[in-house]
Design a protein around this motif. Structure first.
Motif, short mmCIF file in Angstrom:
data_model
loop_
_atom_site.label_atom_id
_atom_site.label_comp_id
_atom_site.label_asym_id
_atom_site.label_seq_id
_atom_site.Cartn_x
_atom_site.Cartn_y
_atom_site.Cartn_z
N HIS A 1 7.96 6.87 9.37
CA HIS A 1 9.19 6.59 8.61
C HIS A 1 9.76 7.89 8.05
O HIS A 1 10.98 8.11 8.07
N ALA A 2 8.89 8.74 7.52
CA ALA A 2 9.34 10.00 6.93
C ALA A 2 10.01 10.90 7.96
O ALA A 2 11.06 11.50 7.69
N VAL A 3 9.42 10.98 9.15
CA VAL A 3 9.99 11.83 10.19
C VAL A 3 11.32 11.26 10.67
O VAL A 3 12.29 12.01 10.90
N GLN A 4 11.41 9.94 10.82
CA GLN A 4 12.70 9.34 11.18
C GLN A 4 13.75 9.62 10.12
O GLN A 4 14.90 9.94 10.44
N ARG A 5 13.37 9.46 8.87
CA ARG A 5 14.31 9.78 7.78
C ARG A 5 14.77 11.23 7.86
O ARG A 5 15.93 11.56 7.61
N HIS A 6 13.85 12.11 8.18
CA HIS A 6 14.13 13.54 8.27
C HIS A 6 15.25 13.81 9.27
O HIS A 6 16.14 14.64 9.02
N TRP A 7 15.22 13.11 10.41
CA TRP A 7 16.19 13.36 11.46
C TRP A 7 17.45 12.51 11.33
O TRP A 7 18.56 12.97 11.65
N ILE A 8 17.32 11.28 10.87
CA ILE A 8 18.49 10.40 10.77
C ILE A 8 19.30 10.68 9.51
O ILE A 8 20.52 10.52 9.47
N GLY A 9 18.62 11.10 8.45
CA GLY A 9 19.32 11.47 7.23
C GLY A 9 19.89 10.28 6.47
O GLY A 9 19.28 9.22 6.40
N ASP A 10 21.09 10.45 5.95
CA ASP A 10 21.70 9.43 5.09
C ASP A 10 21.98 8.12 5.82
O ASP A 10 22.19 7.08 5.18
N ASN A 11 22.02 8.14 7.13
CA ASN A 11 22.28 6.92 7.90
C ASN A 11 21.05 6.03 8.03
O ASN A 11 21.15 4.90 8.53
N PHE B 1 0.82 -1.21 0.00
CA PHE B 1 0.00 0.00 0.00
C PHE B 1 0.86 1.26 0.00
O PHE B 1 0.56 2.22 -0.70
N ALA B 2 1.93 1.24 0.79
CA ALA B 2 2.72 2.47 0.90
C ALA B 2 4.19 2.16 1.16
O ALA B 2 4.54 1.12 1.72
N SER B 3 5.04 3.07 0.72
CA SER B 3 6.47 2.99 0.98
C SER B 3 7.03 4.40 1.01
O SER B 3 6.46 5.32 0.43
N THR B 4 8.16 4.54 1.70
CA THR B 4 8.75 5.87 1.87
C THR B 4 10.23 5.84 1.49
O THR B 4 10.94 4.89 1.81
N THR B 5 10.66 6.87 0.81
CA THR B 5 12.07 7.01 0.47
C THR B 5 12.44 8.49 0.52
O THR B 5 11.57 9.35 0.70
N THR B 6 13.72 8.79 0.38
CA THR B 6 14.17 10.17 0.44
C THR B 6 14.74 10.61 -0.90
O THR B 6 15.57 9.90 -1.49
N LEU B 7 14.27 11.75 -1.38
CA LEU B 7 14.80 12.38 -2.59
C LEU B 7 15.50 13.68 -2.20
O LEU B 7 15.34 14.16 -1.07
N TYR B 8 16.23 14.24 -3.13
CA TYR B 8 16.88 15.53 -2.87
C TYR B 8 16.59 16.48 -4.02
O TYR B 8 16.66 16.08 -5.19
N ASN B 9 16.26 17.73 -3.70
CA ASN B 9 16.00 18.70 -4.75
C ASN B 9 17.31 19.25 -5.29
O ASN B 9 18.40 18.82 -4.88
N SER B 10 17.22 20.19 -6.21
CA SER B 10 18.43 20.72 -6.87
C SER B 10 19.37 21.44 -5.91
O SER B 10 20.55 21.60 -6.19
N ASP B 11 18.83 21.84 -4.74
CA ASP B 11 19.66 22.50 -3.73
C ASP B 11 20.22 21.52 -2.71
O ASP B 11 20.86 21.93 -1.73
N GLY B 12 19.95 20.22 -2.94
CA GLY B 12 20.45 19.21 -2.00
C GLY B 12 19.61 19.06 -0.76
O GLY B 12 20.03 18.40 0.20
N GLU B 13 18.41 19.65 -0.74
CA GLU B 13 17.54 19.56 0.43
C GLU B 13 16.67 18.31 0.34
O GLU B 13 16.15 17.99 -0.74
#
Length: 260
Positions: free
Chosen positions: A121-131, A77-89
Motif C-alpha cells: 500500500h505504501a509503495v502504491q501511495r508513493h507512486w499514485i500520490g494524491d489520486n 493490525f495495520a493501516s497506511t496513510t500519507t503525511l507530508y513534511n514541512s517541505d511538502g514531501e
C-alpha cells in the motif's frame, strides 16, 4: 519524525528507501511477541517486502520514506496513510496496532505477510500520490494481496474452502466504492488475472498512469475492456481457479458434517 525513531537506509534492486522505526515501549512491551516488531526485525522485513513488491507488481520503492508508528489499541493490525513534511514531501505512515497484532498472531502463520501487505500500500501511495484514495479499493487491496504472496491464496482458501462460501458469494462484481472482507478474494483474483493475461508491466503501467489520471479513464483503456467485460472475465477466471481449492473445500465440508 519521532525523536526515538531509528533511521534505516535500505537499498536493493528496488532502489533506495528510508525507513523510520521507533522502539516499541507501550503497555505490551513485556509480551515476547513484540520482538517480532523490533526496529531491526522490521528493517529486514521491509527490505524483503520492497524486493517482493518489485518482483510481483513491478513497482520500485526508490525514494520512498516510510514511518512506522505503534498504537496499543485498535481493531486492525495495520493501516497506511500519507503525511507530508514541512517541505511538502510525502511520508508513508504505517500504523501497527499491538493489541490486534497479539490477537492476530494466533491465526496467521506468517505475520510478516501483513507487513508486506502494508508495504505494498505504501509503495502504491508513493507512486499514485494524491489520486490514491480515489482508486477503487479492489485494485488497492488486490494488489497488496498479490504482492504479499501467498496471502492472496490464503484469503481465497479461507473464504471458499474453510468458511464454505459459494462462488456466487465471492464473485459479486468489482465494486467501485463498497468493500468488505468478502471482497478480498475477488480483488486478488482480478489482479492475478491481469498479470497472467497482460503481464507484470501492465500492472506497473496502470499504477503509474493513476498518478496522472482517474481510474475510470486509465483502466479500461489500458486493458482494452469495459469494466463489465472485465468483471465477466474475472468470474470466468474465478470458476477455473476455484478448482485449485476444491479438494481443501471438500475435506473441510466433510469435517463439518462429522462435527454436526
Amino acid at each position: 519524525m519521532p525523536v526515538t525513531a531509528i533511521q534505516y537506509k535500505l537499498s536493493g534492486n528496488y532502489g533506495q528507501a528510508t525507513l523510520l522505526v521507533p522502539k516499541y515501549s507501550g503497555k505490551y512491551k513485556n509480551n515476547p511477541l513484540t520482538r517480532l516488531l523490533s526496529p531491526d526485525a522490521l528493517a529486514t522485513q521491509f527490505a524483503q517486502a520492497f524486493e517482493r513488491i518489485l518482483a510481483r507488481l513491478g513497482l520500485p520503492a526508490d525514494g520512498i520514506v516510510v514511518l512506522v508508528k505503534f498504537n496499543d489499541n485498535g481493531s486492525e493490525f495495520a493501516s497506511t496513510t500519507t503525511l507530508y513534511n514541512s517541505d511538502g514531501e510525502p511520508i508513508q505512515l504505517i500504523n501497527f496496532c499491538i493489541n490486534a497484532f497479539i490477537k492476530l498472531y494466533k491465526f496467521v502463520t506468517n505475520i510478516y505477510e501483513e507487513v508486506k501487505h502494508e508495504a505494498a500500500h505504501a509503495v502504491q501511495r508513493h507512486w499514485i500520490g494524491d489520486n490514491y484514495e480515489s482508486v477503487p479499493r479492489w485494485w488497492r487491496e488486490g494488489s497488496a494481496l498479490y504482492a504479499a504472496w501467498p496471502q492472496g491464496d490464503v484469503r481465497v482458501l479461507a473464504h471458499y474452502a474453510v468458511k464454505a462460501y459459494n462462488l456466487n458469494d465471492l464473485v459479486t462484481g468489482l465494486k467501485p466504492k463498497k468493500f468488505s472482507m468478502i471482497d478480498y478474494p475477488e480483488s486478488y483474483l482480478a489482479i492475478k488475472l491481469i498479470i497472467e493475461r497482460f503481464g507484470l508491466e501492465k500492472v506497473k503501467e496502470i499504477n503509474l498512469l493513476l498518478g496522472e489520471d482517474n481510474f475510470d479513464d486509465v483502466f479500461p483503456s489500458a486493458i482494452n475492456m469495459t469494466m463489465d467485460e472485465f468483471s465477466d472475465a474475472v468470474r470466468e477466471y474465478a470458476q477455473k481457479e476455484m478448482q485449485t481449492y476444491e479438494f481443501v473445500r471438500f475435506i473441510n465440508l466433510q469435517i463439518r458434517k462429522m462435527r454436526s
